[in-house]
Design a protein around this motif. Structure first.
Motif, PDB file in Angstrom:
ATOM      1  N   ASP A 280       0.857  -1.182   0.000  1.00  0.00           N
ATOM      2  CA  ASP A 280       0.000   0.000   0.000  1.00  0.00           C
ATOM      3  C   ASP A 280       0.897   1.238   0.000  1.00  0.00           C
ATOM      4  O   ASP A 280       2.103   1.142  -0.240  1.00  0.00           O
ATOM      5  N   TRP A 281       0.353   2.401   0.304  1.00  0.00           N
ATOM      6  CA  TRP A 281       1.135   3.645   0.245  1.00  0.00           C
ATOM      7  C   TRP A 281       1.635   4.073   1.625  1.00  0.00           C
ATOM      8  O   TRP A 281       2.178   5.161   1.780  1.00  0.00           O
ATOM      9  N   LEU A 282       1.479   3.214   2.630  1.00  0.00           N
ATOM     10  CA  LEU A 282       1.819   3.592   3.997  1.00  0.00           C
ATOM     11  C   LEU A 282       3.174   3.077   4.441  1.00  0.00           C
ATOM     12  O   LEU A 282       3.474   3.056   5.625  1.00  0.00           O
ATOM     13  N   VAL A 283       3.979   2.656   3.493  1.00  0.00           N
ATOM     14  CA  VAL A 283       5.334   2.235   3.804  1.00  0.00           C
ATOM     15  C   VAL A 283       6.280   2.901   2.818  1.00  0.00           C
ATOM     16  O   VAL A 283       5.972   3.015   1.632  1.00  0.00           O
ATOM     17  N   ASP A 284       7.417   3.378   3.310  1.00  0.00           N
ATOM     18  CA  ASP A 284       8.403   3.997   2.429  1.00  0.00           C
ATOM     19  C   ASP A 284       9.029   2.932   1.539  1.00  0.00           C
ATOM     20  O   ASP A 284       9.376   1.847   2.017  1.00  0.00           O
ATOM     21  N   PRO A 285       9.174   3.197   0.249  1.00  0.00           N
ATOM     22  CA  PRO A 285       9.748   2.196  -0.656  1.00  0.00           C
ATOM     23  C   PRO A 285      11.121   1.701  -0.225  1.00  0.00           C
ATOM     24  O   PRO A 285      11.424   0.513  -0.342  1.00  0.00           O
ATOM     25  N   VAL A 286      11.969   2.616   0.270  1.00  0.00           N
ATOM     26  CA  VAL A 286      13.311   2.215   0.687  1.00  0.00           C
ATOM     27  C   VAL A 286      13.226   1.255   1.873  1.00  0.00           C
ATOM     28  O   VAL A 286      13.940   0.240   1.938  1.00  0.00           O
ATOM     29  N   GLN A 299       5.542  -4.669  -5.463  1.00  0.00           N
ATOM     30  CA  GLN A 299       4.563  -4.034  -6.340  1.00  0.00           C
ATOM     31  C   GLN A 299       3.881  -2.897  -5.594  1.00  0.00           C
ATOM     32  O   GLN A 299       3.508  -3.041  -4.441  1.00  0.00           O
ATOM     33  N   GLY A 300       3.697  -1.755  -6.263  1.00  0.00           N
ATOM     34  CA  GLY A 300       3.035  -0.617  -5.643  1.00  0.00           C
ATOM     35  C   GLY A 300       3.957   0.592  -5.758  1.00  0.00           C
ATOM     36  O   GLY A 300       4.837   0.587  -6.617  1.00  0.00           O
ATOM     37  N   ASN A 301       3.843   1.610  -4.926  1.00  0.00           N
ATOM     38  CA  ASN A 301       2.941   1.784  -3.803  1.00  0.00           C
ATOM     39  C   ASN A 301       2.406   3.221  -3.765  1.00  0.00           C
ATOM     40  O   ASN A 301       2.400   3.868  -2.737  1.00  0.00           O
ATOM     41  N   VAL A 302       1.942   3.715  -4.916  1.00  0.00           N
ATOM     42  CA  VAL A 302       1.476   5.102  -5.025  1.00  0.00           C
ATOM     43  C   VAL A 302       0.064   5.234  -4.442  1.00  0.00           C
ATOM     44  O   VAL A 302      -0.816   4.413  -4.711  1.00  0.00           O
ATOM     45  N   ILE A 335       7.219  -3.800  -9.757  1.00  0.00           N
ATOM     46  CA  ILE A 335       6.058  -3.652 -10.633  1.00  0.00           C
ATOM     47  C   ILE A 335       5.330  -2.396 -10.181  1.00  0.00           C
ATOM     48  O   ILE A 335       4.906  -2.299  -9.021  1.00  0.00           O
ATOM     49  N   PHE A 336       5.201  -1.431 -11.065  1.00  0.00           N
ATOM     50  CA  PHE A 336       4.565  -0.158 -10.703  1.00  0.00           C
ATOM     51  C   PHE A 336       3.051  -0.360 -10.615  1.00  0.00           C
ATOM     52  O   PHE A 336       2.433  -0.966 -11.497  1.00  0.00           O
TER      53      PHE A 336
END
Length: 365
Positions: A280-286, A299-302, A335-336
């Motif tokens: 989801d969008w509630l975790v930083d990608p790094v 996969q995600g996370n915009v 995967i965007f």
């Protein structure tokens, strides 16, 4: 196995392999065949929701609508269906109320109601219309992009079956977990067994990837998630893999989207048996990358609501996300996607811009 047209774009399949570099990140969005598209709304004017799901020709048509509209921009199609076809197959009535979403008029009130469920579900009989839609869609895609199949996850399906629809508190479903833990686990694993049959059937029908949706994973505490939800992910992944191996079917990526279970990324990456974890969008990608430690693709996370923020905001968020997921300037194992499904009010042309930005900013340097 059915013979299908040769696949022309395997980008998402390659990206689903952790550590494999791709020329750019593939992109698709959850609910990409849906109410934000005027052509979908035209189909729905004359057809009830589950009638579309149960009619392969219609399900195929709406699956293809975003592929046509965004020709050359999407890297996958996802079959049009609904996660609640499994409760239907197990014997519960599900209706789609235009004003309130899905409704189960006779939910499971207590464990005595488990006897109302089918003791065995013949998925070929009960859900064969999904398999037929997948086979038809694979042919109609003509190899442009891979086709994704999917299932709801046991906890989310159990919650619907007990709550009778969506919920803000999940009081009824959680009462089962706390008051009837043994019976809850029995129900979860009964659903999981159907999920295995259903996902294997979709793959045999032509799905080239499959995703398990646990939309309400965030409603569980980390302890309850580990006790009730996570074991079903493992049993489904191992069950599907064993059945595919027996049928000599290889290279079908398994995607897991446990929305909100960011506390479990490291554990799921190392032990769930899935190839890709949706974020989801509630975790930083790094942070997500560090937790996954290269063991799975991500996969995600915009945030889906960025699609309402205007084109400058869309471009900014896509660029930021793309850079955060790259490894050494390379698009690797990502995967965007959005962090949840696209919502009905989105302007289709803003989504087009989102896709164009993904193509621009995710290229490996």
């Amino acid at each position: 196995m059915v013979e299908f047209p040769e696949l022309q774009n395997d980008l998402i399949i390659r990206a689903a392999r952790a550590g494999e570099e791709t020329e750019r990140a593939p992109v698709w969005v959850m609910r990409q065949a849906g109410r934000y598209l005027p052509e979908f709304r035209e189909v729905r004017k004359e057809n009830e929701f589950f009638h579309v799901c149960r009619t392969p020709k219609l399900a195929c048509e709406v699956t293809l609508q975003p592929i046509r509209r965004y020709a050359g921009l999407l890297d996958a199609a996802i079959i049009f269906s609904d996660i609640l076809v499994i409760p239907q197959a197990m014997g519960l009535e599900v209706i789609m109320d235009p004003g309130h979403g899905p409704v189960l008029p006779q939910p499971l009130v207590d464990p005595s109601h488990l006897s109302r469920l089918a003791s065995h579900v013949d998925v070929a009989k009960e859900l064969g219309y999904v398999f037929d839609a997948i086979t038809l869609t694979r042919h109609e895609l003509k190899g442009q992009v891979p086709l994704i199949g999917f299932s709801g996850a046991p906890w989310t399906l159990m919650a619907y079956m007990i709550e009778g629809g969506g919920s803000k508190t999940f009081t009824k479903a959680k009462t089962w977990l706390f008051k009837y833990p043994t019976e809850s686990k029995d129900l979860l694993h009964r659903i999981a067994d159907v999920c295995v049959d259903y996902l294997v059937g979709q793959i045999k029908a032509g799905a080239q990837l499959v995703q398990l949706f646990d939309t309400w994973a965030a409603e569980l505490s980390p302890r309850d998630f580990a006790e009730f939800a996570a074991p079903t992910y493992q049993s489904i992944a191992s069950g599907v893999r064993a059945r595919l191996a027996a049928a000599n079917i290889k290279d079908v990526p398994l995607l897991l989207f446990a929305k909100g279970a960011n506390h479990a990324i490291a554990t799921l990456a190392s032990s769930s048996g899935w190839d890709v974890l949706g974020l989801d969008w509630l975790v930083d990608p790094v942070v997500a990358r560090e937790l996954a430690n290269g063991k799975v693709a991500l996969q995600g996370n915009v945030d889906p609501n960025v699609l309402y923020g205007g084109r400058d905001a869309i471009e900014r968020e896509v660029k930021r996300t793309a850079e955060a997921f790259k490894v050494g300037g390379k698009s690797t194992g990502h995967i965007f996607n959005l962090g949840h499904g696209i919502t009905p009010g989105v302007d289709p042309e803003d989504l087009r811009w989102f896709f164009e930005c993904v193509h621009k900013y995710t290229k490996s340097s």
